[in-house]
Design a protein around this motif. Structure first.
Motif, PDB file in Angstrom:
ATOM      1  N   LEU A  47       0.831  -1.208   0.000  1.00  0.00           N
ATOM      2  CA  LEU A  47       0.000   0.000   0.000  1.00  0.00           C
ATOM      3  C   LEU A  47       0.865   1.258   0.000  1.00  0.00           C
ATOM      4  O   LEU A  47       0.581   2.222  -0.716  1.00  0.00           O
ATOM      5  CB  LEU A  47      -0.928  -0.002   1.214  1.00  0.00           C
ATOM      6  CG  LEU A  47      -2.099  -0.971   1.166  1.00  0.00           C
ATOM      7  CD1 LEU A  47      -2.741  -1.104   2.543  1.00  0.00           C
ATOM      8  CD2 LEU A  47      -3.125  -0.540   0.125  1.00  0.00           C
ATOM      9  N   GLN A  48       1.926   1.239   0.793  1.00  0.00           N
ATOM     10  CA  GLN A  48       2.825   2.396   0.851  1.00  0.00           C
ATOM     11  C   GLN A  48       3.496   2.620  -0.504  1.00  0.00           C
ATOM     12  O   GLN A  48       3.596   3.758  -0.975  1.00  0.00           O
ATOM     13  CB  GLN A  48       3.882   2.195   1.947  1.00  0.00           C
ATOM     14  CG  GLN A  48       4.684   3.436   2.247  1.00  0.00           C
ATOM     15  CD  GLN A  48       3.835   4.548   2.816  1.00  0.00           C
ATOM     16  OE1 GLN A  48       3.012   4.336   3.685  1.00  0.00           O
ATOM     17  NE2 GLN A  48       4.029   5.752   2.328  1.00  0.00           N
ATOM     18  N   ALA A  49       3.958   1.548  -1.134  1.00  0.00           N
ATOM     19  CA  ALA A  49       4.589   1.667  -2.447  1.00  0.00           C
ATOM     20  C   ALA A  49       3.597   2.220  -3.475  1.00  0.00           C
ATOM     21  O   ALA A  49       3.945   3.085  -4.287  1.00  0.00           O
ATOM     22  CB  ALA A  49       5.131   0.310  -2.900  1.00  0.00           C
ATOM     23  N   LEU A  50       2.379   1.743  -3.424  1.00  0.00           N
ATOM     24  CA  LEU A  50       1.353   2.229  -4.348  1.00  0.00           C
ATOM     25  C   LEU A  50       1.043   3.700  -4.089  1.00  0.00           C
ATOM     26  O   LEU A  50       0.915   4.497  -5.026  1.00  0.00           O
ATOM     27  CB  LEU A  50       0.083   1.383  -4.219  1.00  0.00           C
ATOM     28  CG  LEU A  50      -1.063   1.725  -5.164  1.00  0.00           C
ATOM     29  CD1 LEU A  50      -0.621   1.675  -6.621  1.00  0.00           C
ATOM     30  CD2 LEU A  50      -2.216   0.771  -4.931  1.00  0.00           C
ATOM     31  N   ALA A  51       0.953   4.086  -2.825  1.00  0.00           N
ATOM     32  CA  ALA A  51       0.656   5.474  -2.479  1.00  0.00           C
ATOM     33  C   ALA A  51       1.743   6.427  -2.972  1.00  0.00           C
ATOM     34  O   ALA A  51       1.472   7.596  -3.236  1.00  0.00           O
ATOM     35  CB  ALA A  51       0.476   5.609  -0.970  1.00  0.00           C
ATOM     36  N   GLU A  52       2.962   5.933  -3.117  1.00  0.00           N
ATOM     37  CA  GLU A  52       4.084   6.770  -3.547  1.00  0.00           C
ATOM     38  C   GLU A  52       4.469   6.554  -5.007  1.00  0.00           C
ATOM     39  O   GLU A  52       5.465   7.102  -5.472  1.00  0.00           O
ATOM     40  CB  GLU A  52       5.286   6.500  -2.644  1.00  0.00           C
ATOM     41  CG  GLU A  52       5.047   6.875  -1.196  1.00  0.00           C
ATOM     42  CD  GLU A  52       6.173   6.466  -0.270  1.00  0.00           C
ATOM     43  OE1 GLU A  52       7.228   6.002  -0.762  1.00  0.00           O
ATOM     44  OE2 GLU A  52       5.997   6.607   0.948  1.00  0.00           O
ATOM     45  N   SER A  53       3.689   5.790  -5.740  1.00  0.00           N
ATOM     46  CA  SER A  53       4.046   5.453  -7.120  1.00  0.00           C
ATOM     47  C   SER A  53       3.860   6.644  -8.058  1.00  0.00           C
ATOM     48  O   SER A  53       3.205   7.625  -7.728  1.00  0.00           O
ATOM     49  CB  SER A  53       3.208   4.265  -7.602  1.00  0.00           C
ATOM     50  OG  SER A  53       1.843   4.616  -7.628  1.00  0.00           O
ATOM     51  N   MET A  54       4.484   6.529  -9.221  1.00  0.00           N
ATOM     52  CA  MET A  54       4.386   7.580 -10.234  1.00  0.00           C
ATOM     53  C   MET A  54       4.558   6.967 -11.616  1.00  0.00           C
ATOM     54  O   MET A  54       4.886   5.777 -11.737  1.00  0.00           O
ATOM     55  CB  MET A  54       5.424   8.664  -9.976  1.00  0.00           C
ATOM     56  CG  MET A  54       6.857   8.172 -10.010  1.00  0.00           C
ATOM     57  SD  MET A  54       8.076   9.424  -9.638  1.00  0.00           S
ATOM     58  CE  MET A  54       7.857   9.634  -7.895  1.00  0.00           C
ATOM     59  N   LEU A  55       4.322   7.772 -12.627  1.00  0.00           N
ATOM     60  CA  LEU A  55       4.535   7.302 -13.989  1.00  0.00           C
ATOM     61  C   LEU A  55       5.990   6.873 -14.170  1.00  0.00           C
ATOM     62  O   LEU A  55       6.883   7.405 -13.503  1.00  0.00           O
ATOM     63  CB  LEU A  55       4.246   8.418 -14.991  1.00  0.00           C
ATOM     64  CG  LEU A  55       2.811   8.745 -15.322  1.00  0.00           C
ATOM     65  CD1 LEU A  55       2.759   9.920 -16.306  1.00  0.00           C
ATOM     66  CD2 LEU A  55       2.074   7.563 -15.888  1.00  0.00           C
ATOM     67  N   SER A  56       6.204   5.983 -15.105  1.00  0.00           N
ATOM     68  CA  SER A  56       7.582   5.608 -15.415  1.00  0.00           C
ATOM     69  C   SER A  56       8.303   6.837 -15.967  1.00  0.00           C
ATOM     70  O   SER A  56       7.662   7.729 -16.545  1.00  0.00           O
ATOM     71  CB  SER A  56       7.604   4.483 -16.444  1.00  0.00           C
ATOM     72  OG  SER A  56       7.173   4.976 -17.708  1.00  0.00           O
ATOM     73  N   LYS A  97      -3.541   5.870  -6.029  1.00  0.00           N
ATOM     74  CA  LYS A  97      -2.690   6.401  -4.968  1.00  0.00           C
ATOM     75  C   LYS A  97      -3.536   6.938  -3.819  1.00  0.00           C
ATOM     76  O   LYS A  97      -3.236   6.706  -2.644  1.00  0.00           O
ATOM     77  CB  LYS A  97      -1.791   7.508  -5.525  1.00  0.00           C
ATOM     78  CG  LYS A  97      -0.705   7.015  -6.460  1.00  0.00           C
ATOM     79  CD  LYS A  97       0.005   8.133  -7.167  1.00  0.00           C
ATOM     80  CE  LYS A  97       0.726   9.040  -6.220  1.00  0.00           C
ATOM     81  NZ  LYS A  97       1.652   9.978  -6.881  1.00  0.00           N
ATOM     82  N   THR A  98      -4.606   7.628  -4.165  1.00  0.00           N
ATOM     83  CA  THR A  98      -5.495   8.173  -3.137  1.00  0.00           C
ATOM     84  C   THR A  98      -6.169   7.058  -2.356  1.00  0.00           C
ATOM     85  O   THR A  98      -6.273   7.119  -1.123  1.00  0.00           O
ATOM     86  CB  THR A  98      -6.545   9.096  -3.784  1.00  0.00           C
ATOM     87  OG1 THR A  98      -5.855  10.163  -4.457  1.00  0.00           O
ATOM     88  CG2 THR A  98      -7.501   9.668  -2.752  1.00  0.00           C
ATOM     89  N   THR A 103      -6.691   3.829   2.462  1.00  0.00           N
ATOM     90  CA  THR A 103      -6.645   2.526   3.118  1.00  0.00           C
ATOM     91  C   THR A 103      -5.639   2.540   4.259  1.00  0.00           C
ATOM     92  O   THR A 103      -5.928   2.062   5.357  1.00  0.00           O
ATOM     93  CB  THR A 103      -6.302   1.415   2.102  1.00  0.00           C
ATOM     94  OG1 THR A 103      -7.279   1.418   1.061  1.00  0.00           O
ATOM     95  CG2 THR A 103      -6.264   0.050   2.766  1.00  0.00           C
ATOM     96  N   LEU A 104      -4.462   3.101   4.014  1.00  0.00           N
ATOM     97  CA  LEU A 104      -3.454   3.193   5.071  1.00  0.00           C
ATOM     98  C   LEU A 104      -3.976   4.003   6.255  1.00  0.00           C
ATOM     99  O   LEU A 104      -3.785   3.611   7.408  1.00  0.00           O
ATOM    100  CB  LEU A 104      -2.166   3.825   4.528  1.00  0.00           C
ATOM    101  CG  LEU A 104      -1.316   2.943   3.628  1.00  0.00           C
ATOM    102  CD1 LEU A 104      -0.270   3.775   2.892  1.00  0.00           C
ATOM    103  CD2 LEU A 104      -0.669   1.823   4.416  1.00  0.00           C
ATOM    104  N   ASN A 105      -4.645   5.107   5.981  1.00  0.00           N
ATOM    105  CA  ASN A 105      -5.197   5.932   7.060  1.00  0.00           C
ATOM    106  C   ASN A 105      -6.253   5.174   7.848  1.00  0.00           C
ATOM    107  O   ASN A 105      -6.298   5.259   9.082  1.00  0.00           O
ATOM    108  CB  ASN A 105      -5.788   7.232   6.509  1.00  0.00           C
ATOM    109  CG  ASN A 105      -4.726   8.201   6.071  1.00  0.00           C
ATOM    110  OD1 ASN A 105      -3.596   8.161   6.527  1.00  0.00           O
ATOM    111  ND2 ASN A 105      -5.081   9.079   5.155  1.00  0.00           N
TER     112      ASN A 105
END
Length: 114
Positions: A47-56, A97-98, A103-105
């Motif tokens: 979840l943390q990785a997804l929340a911080e992900s970005m376009l390649s 990401k949102t 979910t993390l919150n």
């Protein structure tokens, strides 16, 4: 077991586990599973990785180029389609990401049961 939460401790008295009564367990699990925005089946690290992900980086460079050229009305029809596709990907990524942050919150909120 009349208390809603009991802790399991090790020999040093440190809390190493928790026991919930069935009502409290159902409250916690139903609160998460009844919310359609919660992402399930992912670990906290995922979840943390997804929340911080970005376009390649490649897609970001292409997007930046297309946006700059679009501002000058220099895109072909195919490039306009590519730009729209990339913007849709950005929108979908931002939604994911949102939802991951949400979910993390929620998980952090339910971890403070006692």
């Amino acid at each position: 077991m009349s208390e809603s939460v009991q802790y399991v401790t090790n020999q040093q008295g440190e809390r190493v586990g928790v026991l919930l009564n069935l009502e409290t367990y159902h409250q916690l699990t139903n609160a998460l599973t009844s919310d359609a925005e919660i992402l399930t089946g992912l670990s906290l690290d995922e979840l943390q990785a997804l929340a911080e992900s970005m376009l390649s980086p490649k897609a970001q460079v292409q997007l930046d180029d297309l946006l700059a050229r679009n501002a000058e009305n220099q895109l072909s029809a195919d490039e306009t389609i590519t730009l729209e596709r990339l913007l849709e990907q950005v929108d979908q990524l931002n939604i994911l990401k949102t939802r991951a942050r949400y979910t993390l919150n929620k998980l952090e909120g339910t971890s403070g049961v006692a």
